[in-house]
Design an enzyme around this catalytic site. Structure first.
Site, short mmCIF file in Angstrom:
data_model
loop_
_atom_site.label_atom_id
_atom_site.label_comp_id
_atom_site.label_asym_id
_atom_site.label_seq_id
_atom_site.Cartn_x
_atom_site.Cartn_y
_atom_site.Cartn_z
CD GLU A 58 1.06 -0.33 -5.53
OE1 GLU A 58 1.20 -1.61 -5.26
OE2 GLU A 58 1.45 0.64 -4.61
CD GLU A 157 0.23 6.32 -1.09
OE1 GLU A 157 1.31 5.88 -0.69
OE2 GLU A 157 -0.73 6.14 -1.54
#
Length: 189
Positions: A58, A157
């Site tokens: 991120e 995910e």
């Protein structure tokens, strides 16, 4: 790991940095050595056991992308080491385990948008050895084509089951483990 390969999640992230690091009064050179030591120690410990690693996690500022001008996420590492910490992290991880797959892990970049373009630009600018790209979105699979810069990818995910064809593969009833177990070639629409 009982003979099973596993994936290691984020070696460098903007969050959850120990207080002894953030409040230790270290110089930038010392912080670089701390990050390098962390990455080489962890990856080296699991060399040949971990099949892959999320090296950076991120790094694109999500909010900036809503204004059509994606920037790197402000973080402790960016403030002290500059954007070079991203490339350096990949170099250190590659040296610690030349066989492991190395990933940039980013969210909300799984559709054609400013953030996906920013991840692509980041990837093209890296000097690090070959790495791969992972996207995550709880609920949806998406399509990318990073073939032009020889980046392999994987979906990560996946939080729900969806009916969506992937290169003649119908994922109805496929769980996330099955879908992620075989990295799918993705094409950006």
């Amino acid at each position: 790991a009982n003979g099973m390969a596993f994936h290691g999640h984020h070696l460098a992230w903007y969050s959850w940095i120990p207080t002894w690091v953030t409040s230790g009064g270290y110089t930038d050179a010392q912080l670089s050595n701390i990050l390098k030591d962390h990455i080489t120690t962890v990856v080296g410990r699991y060399r040949g056991k971990a099949a892959s690693w999320d090296v950076v996690n991120e790094v694109i500022d999500d909010q900036s992308c809503f204004n059509n001008a994606c920037t790197l996420r402000q973080s402790f590492w960016l403030t002290h080491l500059g954007p070079a910490y991203i490339d350096s992290s990949f170099v250190w991880a590659r040296r610690a385990d030349p066989a492991a797959k190395l990933y940039i892990d980013e969210f909300r970049s799984e559709v054609a948008n400013n953030k996906a373009d920013a991840v692509l630009a980041l990837a093209q600018g890296l000097k690090a050895p070959t790495f791969q790209y992972r996207t995550k979105k709880h609920g949806l699979l998406a399509e990318f084509d990073f073939a032009a810069i020889a980046i392999k990818d994987a979906v990560a995910e996946i939080g729900a089951r969806h009916r969506r064809a992937f290169h003649d593969q119908d994922l109805v009833g496929a769980d996330a483990e099955t879908a992620v177990g075989k990295p799918l070639p993705l094409r950006r629409r």
